[in-house]
Design an enzyme around this catalytic site. Sequence first.
Site, PDB file in Angstrom:
ATOM      1  N   ASP A 488       0.835  -1.203   0.000  1.00  0.00           N
ATOM      2  CA  ASP A 488       0.000   0.000   0.000  1.00  0.00           C
ATOM      3  C   ASP A 488       0.871   1.255   0.000  1.00  0.00           C
ATOM      4  OD1 ASP A 488      -2.320   1.505   0.112  1.00  0.00           O
ATOM      5  OD2 ASP A 488      -3.112   0.540   1.914  1.00  0.00           O
ATOM      6  N   ASP A 558     -10.748   2.368  -3.343  1.00  0.00           N
ATOM      7  CA  ASP A 558     -11.281   2.064  -2.008  1.00  0.00           C
ATOM      8  C   ASP A 558     -12.801   2.077  -2.016  1.00  0.00           C
ATOM      9  OD1 ASP A 558      -8.868   1.701  -0.841  1.00  0.00           O
ATOM     10  OD2 ASP A 558      -8.862   3.557   0.314  1.00  0.00           O
TER      11      ASP A 558
HETATM   12  C1  DGJ Z   1      -5.822   1.963   1.922  1.00  0.00           C
HETATM   13  C2  DGJ Z   1      -6.224   0.764   1.122  1.00  0.00           C
HETATM   14  O1  DGJ Z   1      -6.688   1.146  -0.131  1.00  0.00           O
HETATM   15  C3  DGJ Z   1      -7.259  -0.031   1.904  1.00  0.00           C
HETATM   16  O2  DGJ Z   1      -7.710  -1.124   1.150  1.00  0.00           O
HETATM   17  C4  DGJ Z   1      -6.638  -0.481   3.196  1.00  0.00           C
HETATM   18  O3  DGJ Z   1      -5.599  -1.390   2.937  1.00  0.00           O
HETATM   19  C5  DGJ Z   1      -6.115   0.702   3.980  1.00  0.00           C
HETATM   20  N1  DGJ Z   1      -5.261   1.528   3.185  1.00  0.00           N
HETATM   21  C6  DGJ Z   1      -5.380   0.253   5.202  1.00  0.00           C
HETATM   22  O4  DGJ Z   1      -4.817   1.285   5.893  1.00  0.00           O
END
Ligand code: DGJ
Length: 746
Positions: A488, A558
């Site tokens: 991430d 997201d």
């Molecule tokens: C952002 C990601 O896009 C989410 O899926 C998740 O992993 C969060 N970060 C976790 O902090």
Amino acid sequence: MKFPRACVRHGLAILGTMALIVCGAMNDARAATHDGTAHIDVSGRVFRLDAAKVTYAFGVNEKGQLQSIYWGSRLAPNDPLPTPVAPPGRDAIDGVVNVIPQEYTGWGEGLYYEPDLKVTFPDGNRDLVLHYVSNSVHDNVLSIVMKDIERAIVVTLQYEIDPGTGIVRRSAVVENQTATPVIVEQASAGTWILPRSHDYTLRYLAGRWAGENDIYERPVQPGKTVLESRRGSTGMQNEPWFAIRRNDANETHGQVWFGALAWSGSWQIAIEQDQAEQVRVTGGFNPFDFGYKLAPGASLQTPSFYAGLTSGGMGEASRLMHRLELTRILPQAPHPRARPVLYNSWEATGFDVNEAGQIALAERAASIGVERFVMDDGWFGARNNDKAGLGDWTVNPQKFPHGLKPLIDRVHALGMDFGIWVEPEMVNPDSDLYRAHPDWVLNMTGRPRTLGRNQMVLNLARPDVRAYVFHALDKLLSENQIAFIKWDYNRSWSEPGWPAVPPDQQKNVYVDFVRNVYGILEELRHKHPNVEIESCSSGGGRVDLGIMHLTDEVWPSDNTDAYDRLRIQDGFTQAHTPGVMMAWVTDSPSSMNGRSMSLEYRFLSAMQGSLGVGANLTKWTAQDMATAKRLIADYKAIRETVQHGDLYRLVSPDNGSEHSATESVSPDKAHAVLFAFLHSSTEGYPYPTVRLQGLDPDARYRLRVLQGTLAERTPTVASGAYWMNVGIDILMRGDFQGTAITFDRE
Ligand code: DGJ
């Protein structure tokens, strides 16, 4: 990055010209659309690349400039190509250099359009005029050497054409052969020159957090459109992809030129039409705040820029990009492994992860057929929320008193493999790492350090930071049986300084950071060849051909609302294959917008990509679990077609359309899957007849309904011609309804 090496079958000398015929690694089911070979022909001062349905030609004009000749549908091998002759300038005010369709220009001799290369020498000279020097062909790559007319700045242009798609890869290596350092202020991979016309529309993708990949169009008119990221990473505000279509082209018909940049740092694609109607597309490092110090003898390689063309409309343009990614770009190309059905804990537990809770979710996940269990954020350091812990990649002892082993063992015993979340390039100020190394972050001396999501960006350009990050990940993977990491990246850069190096070298961070991220990924893959990686950046903030060369899948957004995802996926697949497009089924009402949708609808939306589940399974009813189990089993049967087949976007969900449909067809046309969605019924109109595409008209296909209801008269077996012309009537009423149907050749 280059295409994987193709094998040289033979080289021939023909009447003083050299032709290399190379056998392509991708001589597979695309036989109907290409001949499986790439040809590079170097005839005197004309260079020609042929593959699939494409011919790309350029040459050296009488001034020594590299001039575009032709980029279009494939020509016959013996067709005469025009000799490159610089067109005369029309007026003094624009300077003659501005009307020459050059392949690669230095900023000099009065150039006003976007240059490919701009350099400042220590004596203040900023004039750079590149002329042709020589050419060579090695490993299927045509290299053209150019040099400034006076100073030893040498640029090697690389050209390579993909046998399967006719997509050309370009990049440039800039070498400082002078005795003093120079500052490279702008460097592109190259410029694509389209046929002269005023009949073009630009399509591009733009978005924001939770709203990635919106499709925009604007006429190509005199002036310039700049697509870019200045934020240190790919970003989601623009995707590094473009398509320029003839004004009469649409999803199924017409000429389209398209391309994508392989770079995960600040980037720019400039689409420019000059006063002579010449359209140029220039792409590479973003020149904003750019200044790469190149020591004597050192060289700078630009990102690769891929571009192709088709007469088959936007749909075919996308399918060519998908094929390129599947067969050339992805780490497992040309035969990427199908994505396993995964479960991810993020939306169920947030940061509140622990051994018992994760095991409870894993047991539920396994019971519905999930193949990979992924624990998201919250398992390490003092990570109870987003304010602490990033950088400290050791297991949190309160949450996992016995380490990760009991959880991983249980996941394995349940028949799944185990994946874990990391965000390696970041640090919270409240972390042991930052307390020990406050100088490791991007910063400008004496200036505030702006936080984003309570975190700072580690300066990966520093060798010590690179070593720390690699070591932390290597240790994690070596000590635990981990099959997958979700990598991430949750904030953009601010204060991009690198105080540890001399001031004139600080801006090298824009390149060295990204190269070190790539280097870590490469090394990890080498040392842990069975580990798969997902690229995530607050959703789809790091999706580009550069990161896709080193990761197996990406997280598009997201926003997991199943209806919003239809539109996000429609935009995503303009540029990228559904084979890497992760899509989770999450809870209803959606945490994004409070919308309620049936479990079936949520599954069908996600089944158009690489299926995952991200819901709190401990709250699902027995009926939910049974539905999920059935649809996951169905998905496993169709995923090869969905992930690696050819995508036809039958009806786009864009612009609030009330219905939408996609169809995937296996490369051998033996299988097809149709997904159709109804947003909301109005005035009792029936759902429009859906006509398939891409089937073999003469073959007979048996239909099977996975979800939904068809009109009573619908046959179960009919020809491809029938399904494509008569079509299929689906009974869908109400709001947020979905239908899925498979077609299998008998
Ligand atoms: C952002 C990601 O896009 C989410 O899926 C998740 O992993 C969060 N970060 C976790 O902090």
